[in-house]
Design a protein around this motif. Structure first.
Motif, short mmCIF file in Angstrom:
data_model
loop_
_atom_site.label_atom_id
_atom_site.label_comp_id
_atom_site.label_asym_id
_atom_site.label_seq_id
_atom_site.Cartn_x
_atom_site.Cartn_y
_atom_site.Cartn_z
N UNK A 57 7.14 3.87 -29.38
CA UNK A 57 5.82 4.33 -29.71
C UNK A 57 4.83 4.18 -28.51
N UNK A 58 5.29 3.87 -27.36
CA UNK A 58 4.64 3.48 -25.99
C UNK A 58 4.32 5.11 -25.44
N UNK A 59 3.29 5.17 -24.97
CA UNK A 59 2.55 6.38 -24.48
C UNK A 59 3.03 6.21 -23.00
N UNK A 60 3.71 7.62 -22.73
CA UNK A 60 3.98 8.00 -21.03
C UNK A 60 3.00 8.88 -20.48
N UNK A 61 2.47 8.36 -19.49
CA UNK A 61 1.48 9.16 -18.84
C UNK A 61 1.53 9.26 -17.21
N UNK A 62 0.74 10.22 -16.66
CA UNK A 62 0.85 10.47 -15.31
C UNK A 62 -0.46 9.62 -14.68
N UNK A 63 -0.28 8.87 -13.90
CA UNK A 63 -1.41 8.20 -12.95
C UNK A 63 -2.13 9.08 -12.17
N UNK A 64 -1.51 10.51 -12.10
CA UNK A 64 -2.53 11.49 -11.62
C UNK A 64 -3.25 12.17 -12.49
N UNK A 65 -3.30 12.04 -13.59
CA UNK A 65 -3.99 12.84 -14.28
C UNK A 65 -5.31 12.17 -14.74
N UNK A 66 -6.22 12.49 -15.46
CA UNK A 66 -7.55 12.11 -16.03
C UNK A 66 -7.70 12.03 -17.37
N UNK A 67 -7.24 11.15 -18.19
CA UNK A 67 -6.79 10.97 -19.54
C UNK A 67 -8.00 9.86 -20.19
N UNK A 68 -8.13 10.20 -21.53
CA UNK A 68 -9.16 9.54 -22.25
C UNK A 68 -8.57 9.28 -23.80
N UNK A 79 -8.76 11.17 -26.23
CA UNK A 79 -8.21 12.47 -26.98
C UNK A 79 -6.81 12.74 -26.62
N UNK A 80 -6.41 12.14 -25.56
CA UNK A 80 -4.85 12.06 -25.17
C UNK A 80 -4.23 11.07 -25.67
N UNK A 81 -4.86 10.19 -26.45
CA UNK A 81 -4.23 9.13 -27.45
C UNK A 81 -3.97 7.98 -26.50
N UNK A 82 -4.80 7.61 -25.43
CA UNK A 82 -4.81 6.60 -24.56
C UNK A 82 -6.29 6.03 -24.27
N UNK A 83 -6.40 4.79 -24.25
CA UNK A 83 -7.78 3.97 -23.89
C UNK A 83 -8.02 4.41 -22.47
N UNK A 84 -9.44 4.88 -22.25
CA UNK A 84 -9.87 5.50 -20.88
C UNK A 84 -10.24 4.39 -19.90
N UNK A 85 -10.64 3.15 -20.42
CA UNK A 85 -10.67 2.11 -19.39
C UNK A 85 -9.21 1.60 -19.10
N UNK A 86 -8.65 1.52 -19.97
CA UNK A 86 -7.01 0.96 -19.67
C UNK A 86 -6.44 1.64 -18.84
N UNK A 87 -6.39 3.39 -19.02
CA UNK A 87 -5.77 4.13 -18.20
C UNK A 87 -6.34 4.01 -16.62
N UNK A 88 -7.66 3.99 -16.52
CA UNK A 88 -8.38 3.92 -15.34
C UNK A 88 -7.85 2.69 -14.57
N UNK A 89 -7.80 1.62 -15.17
CA UNK A 89 -7.31 0.44 -14.32
C UNK A 89 -6.04 0.26 -14.08
N UNK A 90 -5.10 0.71 -15.10
CA UNK A 90 -3.63 0.49 -14.78
C UNK A 90 -2.92 1.59 -13.95
N UNK A 91 -3.38 2.90 -14.12
CA UNK A 91 -3.04 3.94 -13.31
C UNK A 91 -3.44 3.61 -11.79
N UNK A 92 -4.66 3.14 -11.52
CA UNK A 92 -5.22 2.83 -10.22
C UNK A 92 -4.53 1.96 -9.60
N UNK A 93 -4.13 0.64 -10.54
CA UNK A 93 -3.25 -0.61 -9.74
C UNK A 93 -2.08 -0.08 -9.35
N UNK A 94 -1.29 0.72 -10.40
CA UNK A 94 -0.02 1.04 -10.06
C UNK A 94 -0.07 2.29 -9.10
N UNK A 95 -0.81 2.98 -8.91
CA UNK A 95 -1.02 3.90 -7.86
C UNK A 95 -1.25 3.41 -6.31
N UNK A 96 -2.13 2.32 -6.44
CA UNK A 96 -2.45 1.69 -5.12
C UNK A 96 -1.48 0.56 -4.69
#
Length: 254
Positions: free
Chosen positions: A73-84, A86-103
């Motif tokens: 049940x883990x969510x699989x998401x793209x770090x290149x998207x802009x999610x919140x 409404x997409x089933x993931x926490x916006x701050x968490x997506x922002x932080x982790x997507x940014x760190x993994x991308x960088x």
């Protein structure tokens, strides 16, 4: 009476064995974080890059407690998207982790917590002091990030990445702690030692006594020793964590 479910060791259709193992490891990390009391109801996050899909990562679905997270049940998401949410993931968490993994292409996993101990050390201007062996693991390998509010703005990503640099961990002022690694095991164990280092320091400071600071040259020597051990036999403790979890509740593997 509820009967324990048998954990799955076979990747479901459409998921590679490598991704399934990454899912099992990340789900285990969420359960371990809950076991140690580092969770925050449905908040805080850990993330894992999907093997073979460099721009995709796994994280907890927003509505789930840590004790409800499983491999499937883990969510699989793209770090290149802009999610919140409404997409089933926490916006701050997506922002932080997507940014760190991308960088940080060298980083595959990040663990972030808001524990009281973590918040306490994050509110000290002096930060982490080299007064324990646990702390020395992070000597010259710790970043600091100024508090900017809830991490929702993508513009903050570049500042987070700049402050993290090539370090193994970061104290987010007035916010919490972040550790990163090539594996879930590495990131989780680093968080364990960082929280221990913070606890030891705060207890020592509370005595009002004079603290013994380890000399810089000894700190650097020891930190290098830790990097060597963390890549070698010292990494063998992850299976022990999994065995412990399997004895408590193996459903994280489902």
């Amino acid at each position: 009476m509820n009967k324990p479910t048998k954990p799955s060791s076979i990747a479901p259709a459409g998921i590679s064995p490598e991704e399934w193992q990454a899912r099992v490891d990340l789900a285990a990390a969420y359960r371990l974080i809950a076991h140690y009391g580092w969770d925050d109801v449905i908040y805080n996050h850990s993330s894992m890059r999907v093997p073979g899909e460099e721009r995709m990562f796994l994280m907890k679905r927003h509505e789930l407690l840590y004790t409800e997270v499983t491999a499937s049940n883990l969510a699989k998401v793209s770090m290149d998207e802009d999610l919140d949410e409404s997409a089933g993931v926490n916006r701050p968490g997506f922002t932080l982790h997507g940014g760190v993994l991308s960088g940080r292409p060298d980083v595959n996993c990040a663990v972030h917590v808001h524990t009281e101990i973590g918040m306490a050390i994050a509110g000290l201007k002096g930060g982490l002091r080299m007064v324990s062996q646990q702390a020395i693991r992070f000597y010259n390998r710790m970043g600091y990030h100024k508090y900017e509010g809830i991490t929702e703005d993508f513009d903050e990503r570049k500042r987070i990445n700049a402050d993290l640099g090539q370090n193994r961990a970061m104290i987010m002022h007035n916010h919490g702690l972040l550790t990163v690694g090539t594996t879930v095991r590495e990131s989780f164990v680093l968080m364990k030692y960082l929280l221990e280092a913070a606890t030891i320091q705060l207890k020592m400071e509370a005595t009002g006594g004079e603290l013994i600071e380890v000399p810089a040259e000894v700190c650097e020597k020891t930190a290098r020793q830790y990097e060597h051990h963390d890549r070698g036999r010292g990494a063998a403790d992850w299976p022990a964590y999994l065995r412990m979890l399997d004895g408590i509740d193996p459903s994280y593997r489902n």
